[in-house]
Design a protein around this motif. Structure first.
Motif, PDB file in Angstrom:
ATOM      1  N   ARG A 107     -61.703 -50.576  -7.544  1.00  0.00           N
ATOM      2  CA  ARG A 107     -62.198 -51.905  -7.137  1.00  0.00           C
ATOM      3  C   ARG A 107     -63.312 -51.577  -6.157  1.00  0.00           C
ATOM      4  O   ARG A 107     -63.107 -51.592  -4.943  1.00  0.00           O
ATOM      5  CB  ARG A 107     -61.096 -52.681  -6.397  1.00  0.00           C
ATOM      6  CG  ARG A 107     -59.926 -53.182  -7.215  1.00  0.00           C
ATOM      7  CD  ARG A 107     -58.847 -53.790  -6.307  1.00  0.00           C
ATOM      8  NE  ARG A 107     -59.278 -54.912  -5.525  1.00  0.00           N
ATOM      9  CZ  ARG A 107     -58.855 -56.175  -5.679  1.00  0.00           C
ATOM     10  NH1 ARG A 107     -57.966 -56.471  -6.593  1.00  0.00           N
ATOM     11  NH2 ARG A 107     -59.292 -57.133  -4.905  1.00  0.00           N
ATOM     12  N   LYS A 114     -64.830 -63.165  -2.844  1.00  0.00           N
ATOM     13  CA  LYS A 114     -63.404 -63.531  -2.726  1.00  0.00           C
ATOM     14  C   LYS A 114     -63.166 -65.003  -3.059  1.00  0.00           C
ATOM     15  O   LYS A 114     -63.833 -65.878  -2.514  1.00  0.00           O
ATOM     16  CB  LYS A 114     -62.915 -63.289  -1.287  1.00  0.00           C
ATOM     17  CG  LYS A 114     -62.934 -61.866  -0.824  1.00  0.00           C
ATOM     18  CD  LYS A 114     -62.317 -60.898  -1.806  1.00  0.00           C
ATOM     19  CE  LYS A 114     -60.864 -61.173  -2.148  1.00  0.00           C
ATOM     20  NZ  LYS A 114     -60.385 -60.274  -3.257  1.00  0.00           N
ATOM     21  N   ASP A 264     -56.747 -65.120 -10.611  1.00  0.00           N
ATOM     22  CA  ASP A 264     -55.680 -66.074 -10.916  1.00  0.00           C
ATOM     23  C   ASP A 264     -56.132 -67.523 -10.710  1.00  0.00           C
ATOM     24  O   ASP A 264     -55.561 -68.440 -11.289  1.00  0.00           O
ATOM     25  CB  ASP A 264     -54.477 -65.754 -10.014  1.00  0.00           C
ATOM     26  CG  ASP A 264     -53.196 -66.370 -10.533  1.00  0.00           C
ATOM     27  OD1 ASP A 264     -52.971 -66.305 -11.761  1.00  0.00           O
ATOM     28  OD2 ASP A 264     -52.427 -66.920  -9.724  1.00  0.00           O
ATOM     29  N   LYS A 287     -55.823 -61.883 -14.362  1.00  0.00           N
ATOM     30  CA  LYS A 287     -54.671 -61.946 -13.461  1.00  0.00           C
ATOM     31  C   LYS A 287     -53.711 -63.002 -14.008  1.00  0.00           C
ATOM     32  O   LYS A 287     -54.120 -64.089 -14.401  1.00  0.00           O
ATOM     33  CB  LYS A 287     -55.123 -62.325 -12.049  1.00  0.00           C
ATOM     34  CG  LYS A 287     -55.931 -61.245 -11.351  1.00  0.00           C
ATOM     35  CD  LYS A 287     -55.076 -60.006 -11.064  1.00  0.00           C
ATOM     36  CE  LYS A 287     -55.747 -59.137 -10.022  1.00  0.00           C
ATOM     37  NZ  LYS A 287     -55.421 -59.529  -8.660  1.00  0.00           N
ATOM     38  N   ARG A 318     -48.901 -60.571 -11.504  1.00  0.00           N
ATOM     39  CA  ARG A 318     -48.804 -60.564 -10.030  1.00  0.00           C
ATOM     40  C   ARG A 318     -47.980 -61.764  -9.589  1.00  0.00           C
ATOM     41  O   ARG A 318     -48.485 -62.793  -9.194  1.00  0.00           O
ATOM     42  CB  ARG A 318     -50.197 -60.537  -9.366  1.00  0.00           C
ATOM     43  CG  ARG A 318     -51.316 -61.265 -10.028  1.00  0.00           C
ATOM     44  CD  ARG A 318     -51.365 -62.722  -9.677  1.00  0.00           C
ATOM     45  NE  ARG A 318     -52.023 -63.055  -8.450  1.00  0.00           N
ATOM     46  CZ  ARG A 318     -51.550 -63.971  -7.611  1.00  0.00           C
ATOM     47  NH1 ARG A 318     -50.448 -64.661  -7.902  1.00  0.00           N
ATOM     48  NH2 ARG A 318     -52.186 -64.255  -6.496  1.00  0.00           N
TER      49      ARG A 318
END
Ligand code: PEP
Ligand code: CO
Length: 443
Positions: A107, A114, A264, A287, A318
């Motif tokens: 990564r 973000k 996600d 995700k 996750r």
């Protein structure tokens, strides 16, 4: 389905984007990036895809890791070297444990954006626009710096290029020798309850390398390694500006990284992110969190990989250690029962964020391990393959996650808490995690 172009995402509903005050400045920044050389070569992306196809069959294993939020200031010799070092060392331990070649994906080199849960945050009683990563605004809690600045997009491109350039120098110039156990920092062993077991693994790895060398193959593959870059493909203007049509392979590639993933929060079937991603030839991560509806996921898979190409999709579960046993089996089964070809990886970090009594964001080593173990067992029971792992980690000696053999307590956290976003495993916690995964998957 309508026709695709690198810009077709623009007519779809989109989440998690900044609003720039000056659209002209934004267009100029994106044009500048467009005119620059690509960061990676499409042939490398195809090789990664071939490796991921092997991982989907359980013939290779994927290690993906790096910062939650890469910072501009991490574009320096020590940070890059340390991150590469821990990822190489983990990959050797995993390779030994799972008895398979390991695909290494950082990564890194572009992990600057973000997604955030709220648009605003309160710092010292002041309401401020939230920090969205160095590609958008500044971390410092000042109203001016928190305004989205298009020049940061260009800066991200340059810093990605510099980071990747140094990674390429290290991975081909002999630095990869550092994955020899003789050079590892194993001080944390001394306190580890399973010290003997770790020592035995290290001795075995050392013997295996010595044996290979004694066969006369001063094996090139030991001193030079493949390493791929990845980041969340969040800011679609930035991603579009690095999307090129590659004649040789007759397809569009995002040449800003080898692999990109969809977070996600941005995997809506009718959203702009799915639209952008369906047209690029890169391997794509998705995700898969607790809010996933299995039927929608199957639709997303179909949309992104209509030809069911092996190595194209990596599903990264996750759920968090408390939810994984309840929620993941139905999703894993839906995918397993379908004809779709995917690699399953697990990110045991993002479902396990907690706050200490003092309000510090952390994750506990045992919770991370517990989600990993449960995920692995769910795959085993189904007869499906866990093809990889995904971590937020750093090669530095930070104190952001609690636990591990080094015994970091909530009171230790403020000693060296550096992350701009989520807490990362530090050097010894990461290496220890690799030892534990090795024992778990190697049985
Ligand atoms: C991330 O990987 O940094 C991230 C934000 O994860 P998720 O989309 O799974 O929350
Ligand atoms: Co994160």
């Amino acid at each position: 389905m309508t026709s695709w172009s690198p810009a077709s995402w623009q007519s779809f509903p989109i989440k998690q984007q900044p609003t720039y005050a000056d659209q002209n400045q934004l267009a100029m920044a994106l044009d500048e990036i467009k005119s620059m050389p690509p960061l990676v070569f499409a042939g490398e992306i195809n090789t990664l895809k071939n490796n991921l196809a092997l991982a989907s069959k359980g013939e290779m294993f994927v290690l993906q890791g790096g910062d939650c939020a890469e910072r501009f200031q991490d574009c320096n010799e020590a940070a890059i070297t340390n991150k590469l070092k821990i990822l190489l060392q983990m990959s050797v331990v995993l390779c030994y444990g799972v008895r398979k070649p390991v695909v290494r994906i950082g990564r890194i080199g572009g992990q600057y954006a973000k997604p955030r849960s709220n648009d605003f945050e309160e710092v010292d009683g002041k309401k401020l626009p939230v920090y969205r990563g160095d590609i958008i605004n500044s971390y410092a809690p000042d109203p001016e710096g928190r305004k989205p600045d298009p020049d940061r997009l260009v800066e991200s491109y340059y810093r990605s290029a510099l980071t990747l350039n140094y990674i390429r120098a290290l991975t081909t110039g002999g630095f990869a020798d550092l994955h020899y156990p003789d050079k590892w920092d194993l001080k944390f062993f001394n306190q580890a309850p399973s010290r003997d077991r770790y020592e035995k693994i290290v001795t075995n790895i050392r013997d295996a390398i010595a044996f290979m060398e004694s066969l006369g193959s001063q094996n090139k593959s030991l001193s030079s390694v493949d390493f791929y870059t990845s980041h969340e493909g969040l800011i679609l203007g930035y991603e579009e500006s690095q999307t090129h049509f590659v004649e040789e392979f007759n397809g569009y590639y995002n040449l800003g990284a080898h692999m990109l993933w969809i977070g996600d929060r941005t995997r809506q079937l009718d959203g702009a992110h799915i639209e952008y991603f369906r047209g690029i030839a890169n391997p794509i991560g998705i995700k898969v969190g607790p809010s996933t509806d299995p039927r929608e996921l199957l639709q997303v898979i179909k949309t992104l990989n209509p030809k069911n190409e092996a190595g194209r999709l990596v599903l990264i579960s996750r759920f968090g250690h408390q939810k994984v046993k309840n929620l993941f089996p139905a999703i894993a089964k839906a995918v397993h029962d379908s004809p779709h070809n995917v690699v399953w990886s697990v990110d045991p970090m993002h479902g396990n964020a907690i706050k200490t009594e003092d309000g510090v964001k952390t994750r506990d080593f045992d919770a991370i391990l517990s989600e990993l173990r449960d995920t692995y067992q769910i795959h085993q029971q189904l007869g499906s393959v866990l093809g990889g792992v995904h971590f937020e980690l750093t090669g530095d000696d930070v104190t952001e996650c609690t636990g591990g053999a080094a015994g970091i307590t909530p009171q230790d956290l403020d000693r060296n808490y550096e992350t701009y976003c989520d807490p990362r495993l530090n050097y010894s916690q990461s290496l220890e995690m690799a030892f534990l995964i090795s024992s778990m998957l190697g049985q």
